[in-house]
Write an enzyme that holds these catalytic residues in place. Structure first.
Site, PDB file in Angstrom:
ATOM      1  N   HIS A 188      78.810  30.055  32.135  1.00  0.00           N
ATOM      2  CA  HIS A 188      78.935  28.440  31.500  1.00  0.00           C
ATOM      3  C   HIS A 188      80.264  27.907  31.932  1.00  0.00           C
ATOM      4  O   HIS A 188      80.044  26.751  31.975  1.00  0.00           O
ATOM      5  CB  HIS A 188      78.568  28.692  30.007  1.00  0.00           C
ATOM      6  CG  HIS A 188      77.020  29.214  29.818  1.00  0.00           C
ATOM      7  ND1 HIS A 188      76.728  30.139  29.645  1.00  0.00           N
ATOM      8  CD2 HIS A 188      75.944  28.103  29.835  1.00  0.00           C
ATOM      9  CE1 HIS A 188      75.456  30.321  29.338  1.00  0.00           C
ATOM     10  NE2 HIS A 188      74.857  29.011  29.515  1.00  0.00           N
ATOM     11  N   GLU A 427      62.937  26.904  56.848  1.00  0.00           N
ATOM     12  CA  GLU A 427      64.032  27.806  56.528  1.00  0.00           C
ATOM     13  C   GLU A 427      63.604  28.863  57.297  1.00  0.00           C
ATOM     14  O   GLU A 427      64.201  30.129  56.921  1.00  0.00           O
ATOM     15  CB  GLU A 427      64.112  27.785  55.080  1.00  0.00           C
ATOM     16  CG  GLU A 427      63.101  28.166  54.290  1.00  0.00           C
ATOM     17  CD  GLU A 427      63.669  28.171  52.772  1.00  0.00           C
ATOM     18  OE1 GLU A 427      64.723  28.331  52.386  1.00  0.00           O
ATOM     19  OE2 GLU A 427      62.685  28.198  51.691  1.00  0.00           O
ATOM     20  N   ASP A 451      68.744  30.128  54.449  1.00  0.00           N
ATOM     21  CA  ASP A 451      67.769  31.082  54.910  1.00  0.00           C
ATOM     22  C   ASP A 451      67.500  30.934  56.363  1.00  0.00           C
ATOM     23  O   ASP A 451      67.296  32.064  56.797  1.00  0.00           O
ATOM     24  CB  ASP A 451      66.338  30.825  53.974  1.00  0.00           C
ATOM     25  CG  ASP A 451      66.609  31.713  52.579  1.00  0.00           C
ATOM     26  OD1 ASP A 451      67.146  32.566  52.707  1.00  0.00           O
ATOM     27  OD2 ASP A 451      66.331  30.749  51.547  1.00  0.00           O
ATOM     28  N   CYS A 498      69.083  20.596  53.460  1.00  0.00           N
ATOM     29  CA  CYS A 498      69.377  20.590  52.061  1.00  0.00           C
ATOM     30  C   CYS A 498      70.297  22.053  51.883  1.00  0.00           C
ATOM     31  O   CYS A 498      70.400  22.386  50.844  1.00  0.00           O
ATOM     32  CB  CYS A 498      68.234  20.651  51.012  1.00  0.00           C
ATOM     33  SG  CYS A 498      67.012  21.764  51.385  1.00  0.00           S
TER      34      CYS A 498
HETATM   35  C1  PEP Z   1      68.447  27.171  52.066  1.00  0.00           C
HETATM   36  O1  PEP Z   1      67.864  28.527  52.108  1.00  0.00           O
HETATM   37  O2  PEP Z   1      69.183  26.723  52.860  1.00  0.00           O
HETATM   38  C2  PEP Z   1      67.997  26.485  50.778  1.00  0.00           C
HETATM   39  C3  PEP Z   1      68.573  25.259  50.447  1.00  0.00           C
HETATM   40  O3  PEP Z   1      67.664  27.263  49.562  1.00  0.00           O
HETATM   41  P1  PEP Z   1      68.309  28.178  48.676  1.00  0.00           P
HETATM   42  O4  PEP Z   1      69.811  28.357  49.251  1.00  0.00           O
HETATM   43  O5  PEP Z   1      67.960  27.903  47.438  1.00  0.00           O
HETATM   44  O6  PEP Z   1      67.406  29.588  49.319  1.00  0.00           O
HETATM   45 MG    MG Z   2      66.316  29.067  50.693  1.00  0.00          MG
END
Ligand code: PEP
Ligand code: MG
Length: 536
Positions: A188, A427, A451, A498
């Site tokens: 936290h 991904e 990923d 992302c």
């Molecule tokens: C990714 O795999 O790039 C992603 C944004 O998802 P996470 O990091 O939550 O697996």
């Molecule tokens: Mg991911």
């Protein structure tokens, strides 16, 4: 001068006096009592007082940091009513004829050790909470007031670990940085530091006997420098000045669109893990939310979150974002994110295993609950749904069918459903190769480079030993991103990133030139990325 190492939980530099934080510790002695029932009554009165204090703290926290962050005090109140915990304390007073302080302290310690030994991250974090509530009851029994660090001036706060209740009682204007000897980057304290936008270090195990000394926190390198020499101090004063100037320059970009000099608009969005992060999104003027990792709702819960609970969370985010796009990713558990109540088997290769959409398509009821909540929330803002870990077209079609049926079902129930954009994460290497086919099925692509890098380079993202091989700028990844953008544009849909790579400002120009339409980054990185865009 001493340089102590830890783990960086939030970036930035802070310079100031170090103050050791600690709630006043009560020396607990074991004494015998002749009237155990009277001692139990004394304990029960203290427990009631503790519960009332927690209730007041909850109200204060709701006002200051929002319901989501305040929920911890409700958890504390519930823990205080736990039958096993109460029976443990009362049984000890009765059987051993001991004082309540001793029984609470020992029982609290025992429960905390049980939590600390659990596999589940969430449950392990509860170890600190049970200690926190026990210490509260002991203080009340002993008639000792709550303590804390006396900070006449803004200071660097050092603590063993900070309980949420302690963190919230701090005078925020007096905290330059947090340093804890224990704690994790998911604690936290770390979460609060990120929200408060101040540097934070965890696991600085050697930060002992530093109270009152001068210190420097380097939240980038993960260092606490104690009694810096003049040269070090000067160099960090320069860094601090630079940091301030940079932030001022960045603040000037608030309210401005992320448009290149030749007029190309890039959507700079933010990634969040829960409703509590929206404040930081708004403070940093993100143009939308590009990734809401909905699994955090499940990770924070001890059982499947209900449709209503999820609906409230998604609706709150949609409303707070006031018409800006909010992309909510459907449940992505498995691999490194394990949840006990899902009862998943242990796997040899969890990253290649039962995770994300694979679980959703098997546990249909769990998936439908989430989709119903998302559809209902879509009436309150601009919600988009995004599905992770796609490898095949049939998966996308199946999810779309389920989603359509749910929309129908809700309409029959007389519930309003808004216009929902539907996208997928790219991904896996498979999804890159068939991006041309997938693009015909969806409204957008969001590339999960974390990923995608793991699967393309065959490097476990959790394995620190492989750091030297993990090259996020690997040409294979950059070429894949370009392939995805081209496939998307050919079908007239948009594509963004992302994953963490989206925040790499050394690549922003390249990304824009590749044709990416969106970059979704942590809230603190929105303005640095916009800065790159507007200057190219
Ligand atoms: C990714 O795999 O790039 C992603 C944004 O998802 P996470 O990091 O939550 O697996
Ligand atoms: Mg991911």
């Amino acid at each position: 001068m001493k340089v102590l190492s830890g783990k960086a939980a939030f970036k930035g530099v802070a310079i100031g006096k170090i103050r050791e934080f600690g709630a006043k510790k009560v020396e607990v002695n074991k004494t015998s009592v002749s009237d155990a029932e009277a001692e139990i009554t004394r304990f029960e009165a203290a427990k009631e007082t503790a519960s009332a204090q927690l209730g007041a703290l909850y109200e204060k926290a709701v006002a200051e940091v929002g319901e989501e962050n305040a929920a911890i005090f409700e958890v504390h109140q519930m823990m205080l009513e736990d039958e096993d915990y109460l029976d443990g304390i009362k049984g000890m007073i009765r059987d051993e004829q001991v004082n309540a302080e001793y029984a609470v302290s020992v029982t609290g310690q025992n429960f905390s050790e049980v939590f600390a030994g659990m596999d589940d991250d969430y449950m392990r974090e509860r170890a600190a909470d049970v200690k926190d509530i026990s210490a509260r009851v002991v203080r009340i029994l002993a008639g000792v007031e709550e303590g804390g660090a006396v900070m006449e001036e803004p200071s660097i706060l050092v603590a063993e670990d900070l309980a949420p209740s302690e963190t919230l009682q701090l005078d925020r204007s007096k905290v330059l940085a947090f340093v804890t000897r224990k704690g994790s980057t998911n604690s936290h304290t770390a979460i609060l530091a990120r929200t408060m936008n101040i540097p934070a270090l965890v696991m600085v195990t050697e930060a002992e006997h530093v109270d009152g000394l001068m210190g420097i926190v380097d939240g980038k390198e993960g260092k606490l420098i104690v009694e810096p020499d003049e040269e070090t101090l000067r160099s960090y004063q320069d860094k601090l000045e630079e940091q301030k100037k940079e932030q001022e320059l960045l603040n000037a970009l608030k309210g401005k669109p992320s448009v290149t000099k030749d007029g190309r608009k890039i959507n700079v969005y933010a990634n969040i893990g829960g409703v509590e992060d929206v404040e930081a999104v708004l403070a940093n003027d993100a143009e939308g939310i590009g990734l809401f990792r909905s699994e955090f709702l499940y990770l924070q819960s001890s059982d499947y979150p209900s449709e209503e609970e999820q609906f409230e969370a998604y609706k709150a985010v949609a409303e707070k974002m006031g018409g800006k796009r909010v992309i909510i990713r459907t449940l992505d558990i498995g691999a490194d994110k394990q949840i006990d109540y899902f009862g998943l088997d242990k796997e040899e290769n969890p990253a290649l295993g039962y995770r994300a959409v694979r679980i959703c398509l098997n546990k249909r009821e769990v998936f439908k609950t989430q989709l119903r909540a998302l559809c209902r929330a879509s009436a309150f803002g601009r919600i988009a749904i995004m599905v992770p870990m796609i490898i095949s077209v049939w998966e996308v079609r199946t999810v779309k069918e389920i989603l359509e049926r749910i929309k129908e079902e809700l309409k029959e129930e007389g519930k309003e459903v808004g216009d929902i954009e539907f996208g997928i994460m790219i991904e896996t290497p498979a999804s890159v190769i068939i991006a041309d086919e997938l693009a015909k099925e969806v409204d957008f692509f969001s590339i999960g480079t974390n990923d995608l890098t793991q699967y393309t380079l065959a490097i476990d993202r959790q394995n620190a030993k492989l750091d030297m091989f993990y090259n996020a700028h690997h040409p294979a990844i950059l070429r894949m991103i370009k392939m995805v953008v081209d496939a998307a544009h050919k079908e007239g849909i948009w594509a963004g990133i992302c994953g963490e790579l989206g925040a790499d400002t050394t690549l922003t120009e390249e990304f824009v030139n590749m044709g990416l339409d969106e970059l979704s980054v942590s809230p603190g990185m929105v303005l640095p990325v916009r800065n790159k865009v507007v200057n190219m």
